[in-house]
Design a protein around this motif. Structure first.
Motif, short mmCIF file in Angstrom:
data_model
loop_
_atom_site.label_atom_id
_atom_site.label_comp_id
_atom_site.label_asym_id
_atom_site.label_seq_id
_atom_site.Cartn_x
_atom_site.Cartn_y
_atom_site.Cartn_z
N ILE A 28 -56.54 127.76 -13.57
CA ILE A 28 -55.77 128.32 -12.46
C ILE A 28 -56.73 129.09 -11.55
O ILE A 28 -57.34 130.07 -11.95
CB ILE A 28 -54.65 129.25 -12.96
CG1 ILE A 28 -53.70 128.48 -13.87
CG2 ILE A 28 -53.89 129.86 -11.80
CD1 ILE A 28 -52.61 129.31 -14.47
N HIS A 29 -56.86 128.64 -10.34
CA HIS A 29 -57.68 129.32 -9.35
C HIS A 29 -57.14 128.97 -7.97
O HIS A 29 -56.31 128.08 -7.81
CB HIS A 29 -59.14 128.93 -9.47
CG HIS A 29 -59.95 129.91 -10.27
ND1 HIS A 29 -60.00 131.26 -9.98
CD2 HIS A 29 -60.76 129.73 -11.34
CE1 HIS A 29 -60.79 131.87 -10.84
NE2 HIS A 29 -61.26 130.96 -11.68
N GLN A 30 -57.68 129.66 -6.97
CA GLN A 30 -57.19 129.53 -5.61
C GLN A 30 -57.95 128.42 -4.87
O GLN A 30 -59.11 128.15 -5.15
CB GLN A 30 -57.38 130.86 -4.88
CG GLN A 30 -56.84 130.89 -3.47
CD GLN A 30 -55.33 130.72 -3.43
OE1 GLN A 30 -54.60 131.49 -4.02
NE2 GLN A 30 -54.88 129.69 -2.74
N ASP A 31 -57.27 127.80 -3.91
CA ASP A 31 -57.91 126.92 -2.95
C ASP A 31 -58.02 127.66 -1.62
O ASP A 31 -57.17 128.51 -1.30
CB ASP A 31 -57.09 125.64 -2.75
CG ASP A 31 -57.17 124.70 -3.93
OD1 ASP A 31 -57.91 124.99 -4.90
OD2 ASP A 31 -56.49 123.67 -3.89
N TRP A 32 -59.06 127.31 -0.84
CA TRP A 32 -59.34 128.00 0.41
C TRP A 32 -59.62 127.00 1.52
O TRP A 32 -60.06 125.88 1.26
CB TRP A 32 -60.55 128.92 0.25
CG TRP A 32 -60.40 129.91 -0.86
CD1 TRP A 32 -60.81 129.76 -2.16
CD2 TRP A 32 -59.78 131.19 -0.79
NE1 TRP A 32 -60.49 130.86 -2.90
CE2 TRP A 32 -59.85 131.77 -2.09
CE3 TRP A 32 -59.17 131.92 0.24
CZ2 TRP A 32 -59.34 133.03 -2.37
CZ3 TRP A 32 -58.66 133.18 -0.05
CH2 TRP A 32 -58.75 133.71 -1.34
N PHE A 33 -59.38 127.43 2.76
CA PHE A 33 -59.65 126.60 3.93
C PHE A 33 -60.34 127.46 4.98
O PHE A 33 -59.87 128.55 5.31
CB PHE A 33 -58.36 126.03 4.50
CG PHE A 33 -58.55 125.31 5.81
CD1 PHE A 33 -59.31 124.15 5.88
CD2 PHE A 33 -58.00 125.80 6.98
CE1 PHE A 33 -59.50 123.49 7.09
CE2 PHE A 33 -58.18 125.15 8.18
CZ PHE A 33 -58.93 123.99 8.24
N VAL A 34 -61.47 126.97 5.51
CA VAL A 34 -62.23 127.69 6.54
C VAL A 34 -61.97 127.05 7.89
O VAL A 34 -62.19 125.85 8.08
CB VAL A 34 -63.73 127.68 6.22
CG1 VAL A 34 -64.51 128.42 7.31
CG2 VAL A 34 -64.00 128.31 4.86
N THR A 35 -61.53 127.87 8.84
CA THR A 35 -61.19 127.41 10.18
C THR A 35 -62.43 127.41 11.07
O THR A 35 -63.49 127.92 10.71
CB THR A 35 -60.13 128.31 10.81
OG1 THR A 35 -60.74 129.58 11.12
CG2 THR A 35 -58.95 128.52 9.89
N ALA A 36 -62.28 126.86 12.27
CA ALA A 36 -63.37 126.86 13.25
C ALA A 36 -63.75 128.28 13.66
O ALA A 36 -64.87 128.52 14.11
CB ALA A 36 -62.96 126.05 14.47
N GLU A 37 -62.82 129.23 13.52
CA GLU A 37 -63.07 130.62 13.86
C GLU A 37 -63.70 131.40 12.71
O GLU A 37 -63.90 132.61 12.81
CB GLU A 37 -61.77 131.30 14.29
CG GLU A 37 -61.20 130.75 15.58
CD GLU A 37 -62.15 130.97 16.75
OE1 GLU A 37 -62.63 132.10 16.93
OE2 GLU A 37 -62.44 130.00 17.47
N GLY A 38 -64.00 130.71 11.60
CA GLY A 38 -64.65 131.38 10.48
C GLY A 38 -63.71 132.15 9.58
O GLY A 38 -64.16 132.96 8.76
N GLN A 39 -62.42 131.91 9.69
CA GLN A 39 -61.44 132.56 8.83
C GLN A 39 -61.27 131.77 7.55
O GLN A 39 -61.05 130.55 7.59
CB GLN A 39 -60.09 132.68 9.56
CG GLN A 39 -60.14 133.49 10.84
CD GLN A 39 -60.54 134.93 10.62
OE1 GLN A 39 -60.15 135.54 9.62
NE2 GLN A 39 -61.33 135.48 11.52
N CYS A 40 -61.37 132.46 6.42
CA CYS A 40 -61.18 131.82 5.12
C CYS A 40 -59.77 132.11 4.64
O CYS A 40 -59.44 133.24 4.29
CB CYS A 40 -62.21 132.34 4.11
SG CYS A 40 -62.23 131.43 2.54
N GLN A 41 -58.93 131.09 4.67
CA GLN A 41 -57.50 131.27 4.42
C GLN A 41 -57.12 130.70 3.06
O GLN A 41 -57.54 129.58 2.71
CB GLN A 41 -56.70 130.56 5.51
CG GLN A 41 -57.02 131.04 6.91
CD GLN A 41 -56.33 130.21 7.98
OE1 GLN A 41 -55.84 129.10 7.71
NE2 GLN A 41 -56.30 130.72 9.21
#
Length: 206
Positions: A5-18
């Motif tokens: 169990i761990h988190q998934d992340w997404f990095v946007t063009a603005e450098g935000q890690c969501q």
């Protein structure tokens, strides 16, 4: 051993890690999930995209397939090359042929190894199988040209981080042990992939 169990992340063009939602691990467990099945699933997903630039819209489904491979393939964690003594890193290509639209590889890096600041010119999904990484996130401002550091994110074993084509980052292996990552990228266009210097601003092919 990969945590379930761990988190998934997404990095946007603005450098935000969501943070991004993940399926419950027990829903992904099965007796076998071979690399050839995984690759067929990914290619089938991408065939639904109208254009290459639309492919990254399928990142949620791609991340789920990557996590399914992590959970069901012991073989995956055995696919590694010993880091080069000079660079402290090693890349092992898992599958390749002429015209194949994906880059599929594992990368092993020693503690303290740091990449240049770079983008990939395509979408990407990186699963950390062992160790820890610090991703420093940047964004490019076009007028005037400059690079701004947005923040950083520490990726831990069992986590997945994904990137839109415009995302810019720098990766450092931290902790006492090497990092082992599984990396999947779309069809990278060489003219779209850059290495950056922040001050003064410089972008050159990577």
């Amino acid at each position: 051993m990969i945590d379930l169990i761990h988190q998934d992340w997404f990095v946007t063009a603005e450098g935000q890690c969501q943070p991004r939602p993940i399926a419950r691990p027990w829903e992904l467990l099965q007796d076998h999930y071979y690399l050839h099945q995984f690759l067929s699933d990914i290619v089938q997903l991408l065939s639904n995209a109208a254009t290459e630039t639309d492919q990254w819209d399928y990142l949620p489904q791609i991340r789920q397939r990557v996590r399914q491979l992590m959970l069901n393939s012991y073989w995956l964690t055995t696919q590694r090359a010993e880091p080069d003594p000079k660079t402290g890193a090693a890349v092992l290509t898992l599958y390749d042929e002429i015209g194949y639209p994906l880059t599929v590889q594992t990368v092993t890096t020693n503690p303290g190894v740091t990449t240049p600041i770079h983008n990939h010119g395509t979408w990407g999904v990186v699963a950390l199988l062992e160790g820890q990484e610090r991703h420093t996130l940047w964004r490019q401002q076009a007028n005037p040209d400059r690079l701004e550091r947005v923040g950083h994110h520490t990726l831990r074993s069992g986590e997945i981080i994904s990137f839109c084509p415009e995302a810019i980052h720098q990766v450092e292996t931290i902790g006492p042990t090497p990092a082992l990552t599984f990396q999947l990228y779309g069809d990278t266009q060489p003219q779209a992939r850059y290495q950056f210097e922040p001050d003064p601003f410089l972008a050159k092919p990577f």
